[in-house]
Design a protein around this motif. Structure first.
Motif, PDB file in Angstrom:
ATOM      1  N   ASP A 178       1.003  -1.230   0.050  1.00 51.82           N
ATOM      2  CA  ASP A 178       0.230   0.194   0.139  1.00 51.82           C
ATOM      3  C   ASP A 178       1.277   1.393   0.036  1.00 51.82           C
ATOM      4  N   HIS A 179       2.003   1.377   0.735  1.00 51.25           N
ATOM      5  CA  HIS A 179       2.996   2.116   0.911  1.00 51.25           C
ATOM      6  C   HIS A 179       3.699   2.436  -0.410  1.00 51.25           C
ATOM      7  N   LEU A 180       3.502   1.277  -1.400  1.00 48.28           N
ATOM      8  CA  LEU A 180       4.381   1.995  -2.671  1.00 48.28           C
ATOM      9  C   LEU A 180       3.114   2.321  -3.474  1.00 48.28           C
ATOM     10  N   ASP A 181       2.395   2.045  -3.018  1.00 49.59           N
ATOM     11  CA  ASP A 181       0.954   2.245  -4.202  1.00 49.59           C
ATOM     12  C   ASP A 181       1.523   4.035  -4.010  1.00 49.59           C
ATOM     13  N   LEU A 182       0.890   4.263  -3.198  1.00 49.52           N
ATOM     14  CA  LEU A 182       0.489   5.747  -2.080  1.00 49.52           C
ATOM     15  C   LEU A 182       1.826   6.470  -2.529  1.00 49.52           C
ATOM     16  N   ALA A 183       2.814   6.349  -2.511  1.00 49.53           N
ATOM     17  CA  ALA A 183       4.690   6.665  -3.186  1.00 49.53           C
ATOM     18  C   ALA A 183       4.595   6.909  -4.194  1.00 49.53           C
ATOM     19  N   MET A 184       4.222   5.890  -4.983  1.00 45.62           N
ATOM     20  CA  MET A 184       4.050   6.333  -6.666  1.00 45.62           C
ATOM     21  C   MET A 184       2.689   7.345  -7.092  1.00 45.62           C
ATOM     22  N   ALA A 185       1.740   7.260  -6.164  1.00 39.59           N
ATOM     23  CA  ALA A 185       0.995   8.743  -6.832  1.00 39.59           C
ATOM     24  C   ALA A 185       1.713  10.052  -6.389  1.00 39.59           C
ATOM     25  N   PHE A 186       1.871  10.163  -5.434  1.00 40.94           N
ATOM     26  CA  PHE A 186       2.627  11.136  -4.301  1.00 40.94           C
ATOM     27  C   PHE A 186       3.934  11.701  -6.134  1.00 40.94           C
ATOM     28  N   GLY A 187       4.545  10.398  -6.008  1.00 43.23           N
ATOM     29  CA  GLY A 187       5.524  10.679  -6.997  1.00 43.23           C
ATOM     30  C   GLY A 187       5.621  11.595  -8.611  1.00 43.23           C
ATOM     31  N   TYR A 188       4.182  10.836  -9.248  1.00 39.49           N
ATOM     32  CA  TYR A 188       3.667  11.302 -10.742  1.00 39.49           C
ATOM     33  C   TYR A 188       3.390  12.866  -9.886  1.00 39.49           C
ATOM     34  N   ILE A 189       2.282  12.875  -9.028  1.00 40.24           N
ATOM     35  CA  ILE A 189       1.821  14.356  -9.335  1.00 40.24           C
ATOM     36  C   ILE A 189       2.708  15.725  -8.934  1.00 40.24           C
ATOM     37  N   GLU A 190       4.234  15.223  -8.495  1.00 37.86           N
ATOM     38  CA  GLU A 190       5.912  15.614  -7.780  1.00 37.86           C
ATOM     39  C   GLU A 190       6.363  16.112  -9.170  1.00 37.86           C
ATOM     40  N   ARG A 191       5.816  15.161 -10.313  1.00 34.21           N
ATOM     41  CA  ARG A 191       6.393  15.315 -11.252  1.00 34.21           C
ATOM     42  C   ARG A 191       6.172  16.541 -12.115  1.00 34.21           C
ATOM     43  N   LEU A 192       4.473  15.525 -12.020  1.00 30.79           N
ATOM     44  CA  LEU A 192       3.319  17.054 -12.649  1.00 30.79           C
ATOM     45  C   LEU A 192       3.879  18.392 -12.779  1.00 30.79           C
TER      46      LEU A 192
ATOM     47  N   ASP B 236      -8.184  25.455  -8.344  1.00 31.46           N
ATOM     48  CA  ASP B 236      -8.267  24.966  -7.151  1.00 31.46           C
ATOM     49  C   ASP B 236      -7.725  22.775  -7.051  1.00 31.46           C
ATOM     50  N   ILE B 237      -7.916  22.782  -8.164  1.00 31.16           N
ATOM     51  CA  ILE B 237      -6.841  21.854  -8.175  1.00 31.16           C
ATOM     52  C   ILE B 237      -5.258  21.872  -7.913  1.00 31.16           C
ATOM     53  N   LEU B 238      -5.163  23.107  -8.457  1.00 29.40           N
ATOM     54  CA  LEU B 238      -3.522  22.945  -8.253  1.00 29.40           C
ATOM     55  C   LEU B 238      -3.094  23.252  -7.144  1.00 29.40           C
ATOM     56  N   SER B 239      -3.876  24.050  -5.795  1.00 28.15           N
ATOM     57  CA  SER B 239      -3.501  24.206  -4.568  1.00 28.15           C
ATOM     58  C   SER B 239      -4.075  23.362  -3.775  1.00 28.15           C
ATOM     59  N   GLU B 240      -4.941  21.818  -4.209  1.00 25.46           N
ATOM     60  CA  GLU B 240      -5.107  20.792  -3.267  1.00 25.46           C
ATOM     61  C   GLU B 240      -3.638  19.677  -3.694  1.00 25.46           C
ATOM     62  N   PHE B 241      -3.817  19.521  -4.903  1.00 27.61           N
ATOM     63  CA  PHE B 241      -1.935  18.876  -5.186  1.00 27.61           C
ATOM     64  C   PHE B 241      -1.022  19.614  -4.492  1.00 27.61           C
ATOM     65  N   GLN B 242      -0.171  21.309  -4.797  1.00 26.44           N
ATOM     66  CA  GLN B 242       0.579  21.532  -3.567  1.00 26.44           C
ATOM     67  C   GLN B 242       0.201  21.337  -1.962  1.00 26.44           C
ATOM     68  N   THR B 243      -0.473  21.776  -1.653  1.00 24.72           N
ATOM     69  CA  THR B 243      -0.616  20.931   0.228  1.00 24.72           C
ATOM     70  C   THR B 243      -0.629  19.834   0.089  1.00 24.72           C
ATOM     71  N   LYS B 244      -0.785  18.686  -1.042  1.00 20.47           N
ATOM     72  CA  LYS B 244      -1.463  17.365  -0.424  1.00 20.47           C
ATOM     73  C   LYS B 244       0.611  17.246  -0.975  1.00 20.47           C
ATOM     74  N   ILE B 245       1.451  17.474  -1.527  1.00 18.57           N
ATOM     75  CA  ILE B 245       2.510  16.996  -1.911  1.00 18.57           C
ATOM     76  C   ILE B 245       3.234  18.295  -0.788  1.00 18.57           C
ATOM     77  N   GLN B 246       3.153  19.235   0.071  1.00 25.86           N
ATOM     78  CA  GLN B 246       3.891  19.902   1.061  1.00 25.86           C
ATOM     79  C   GLN B 246       3.115  18.791   2.624  1.00 25.86           C
ATOM     80  N   GLN B 247       2.614  18.182   2.248  1.00 25.56           N
ATOM     81  CA  GLN B 247       2.036  17.843   3.809  1.00 25.56           C
ATOM     82  C   GLN B 247       3.033  16.478   3.711  1.00 25.56           C
ATOM     83  N   HIS B 248       2.855  15.446   2.482  1.00 17.24           N
ATOM     84  CA  HIS B 248       3.752  14.281   1.821  1.00 17.24           C
ATOM     85  C   HIS B 248       5.139  14.776   2.646  1.00 17.24           C
TER      86      HIS B 248
END
Length: 305
Positions: A258-272, A288-300
């Protein structure tokens, strides 16, 4: 007929694609366009103050990274160095020497590199002192007082090499090493392994480990009695800690997928978010989507660092 080995050698001699233009470039600050805003909250942070003090004391050590804006002969997108650029603006600078990237992929640059680990910082300070840099200048460059520089310099006094090696790349508060000095070497290693297993490096967690340590594993003359805890409570803490460790290791076996799947998802968003064109498009059409993505990446990032 060329052999397979000869073909391999030939292919290995092919030129490596450059990631940057061959020479750095002095660019007016007005021609550099940041991809994110440096807020007042960021300016009030310790990290910002340290970078500002370093630039004031020794100047820009690592040039910002920019990419040419396609279709604009004089404009550049800022890929890495937002804090440095903002500090230069505040200091009244009008231009800066930059590295010019050949693409606009920001995710590969230093803003994605984890901050320096505590023990690595300790070793850098030791090397600087050995090379003749005064403690006063180090304190100014790092925006801390001299007492803290001396504490960092003596970080590993009383810490066994094996425990230090286990924690060498971890972001460990200095208070943890103070607690570890109460333990004998074998127990220091066990404590370091437990912190790594639980992914907890706080001073309070280290105090809990010390409190749950039998007197025989404490350094003579440095016995530490926890306030408000009886011997029976300390014994229960030790048993509970060992039980929790066993349960955690059992859960860890099923957690990895599960952690691997989550890490891959965050990695893809980081690349975007590291692509200047994608960020620009989303800022214009989907803020709005950009702001949400940036917030989630910072939390991660705050959790994983």
């Amino acid at each position: 007929m060329p052999t397979k080995a000869a073909e391999t050698i030939k292919s290995s001699r092919e030129p490596v694609a450059l990631g940057f233009e061959e020479t750095s470039m002095r660019i007016p600050l007005d021609a550099i366009f940041p991809l994110r805003i440096v807020t007042d909250r960021i300016k009030a942070s310790v990290k910002y103050g340290q970078i500002k003090a370093s630039i004031t004391e020794v100047g820009i050590i690592e040039p910002p990274v920019v990419a040419r804006i396609k279709g604009d002969g004089s404009g550049f997108n800022l890929l890495d160095g937002h804090l440095r650029l903002e500090i230069l603006r505040d200091n009244g600078a009008t231009d800066v020497v930059c590295l010019v990237a050949l693409d606009d992929e920001a995710y590969t640059y230093n803003k994605r590199i984890s901050r320096i680990a505590t023990i690595q910082e300790h070793r850098m300070i030791l090397n600087a002192v050995r090379n003749g840099v005064s403690e006063e200048r180090l304190a100014k460059a790092l925006n801390v007082n001299i007492a803290r520089i001396r504490s960092k310099r003596n970080l590993l006094v009383g810490i066994c090499p094996e425990a230090a090696n286990l924690l060498r790349d971890k972001h460990v508060p200095m208070g943890v090493f103070t607690e570890l000095r109460h333990l004998k070497p074998v127990r220091q290693i066990e404590a370091a392994e437990l912190m790594i297993t639980m992914n907890k490096y706080s001073s309070s967690y280290a105090k809990t480990i010390v409190a749950a340590t039998p007197p025989t594993a404490l350094v003579a003359g440095r016995t530490k009695k926890s306030r408000g805890l009886s011997d029976r409570q300390v014994s229960l803490m030790q048993q509970e800690s060992e039980s929790l460790d066993r349960e955690f290791r059992a859960v860890e076996k099923t957690y990895s997928a599960d952690h691997l799947d989550l890490a891959m998802a965050f990695g893809y968003i980081e690349r975007l978010l590291g692509n200047a064109r994608v960020v620009g498009f989303m800022a214009q059409h989907h803020p709005d989507i950009l702001s949400e993505f940036q917030t989630k990446i910072q939390q991660h990032l705050s959790v994983t660092q």
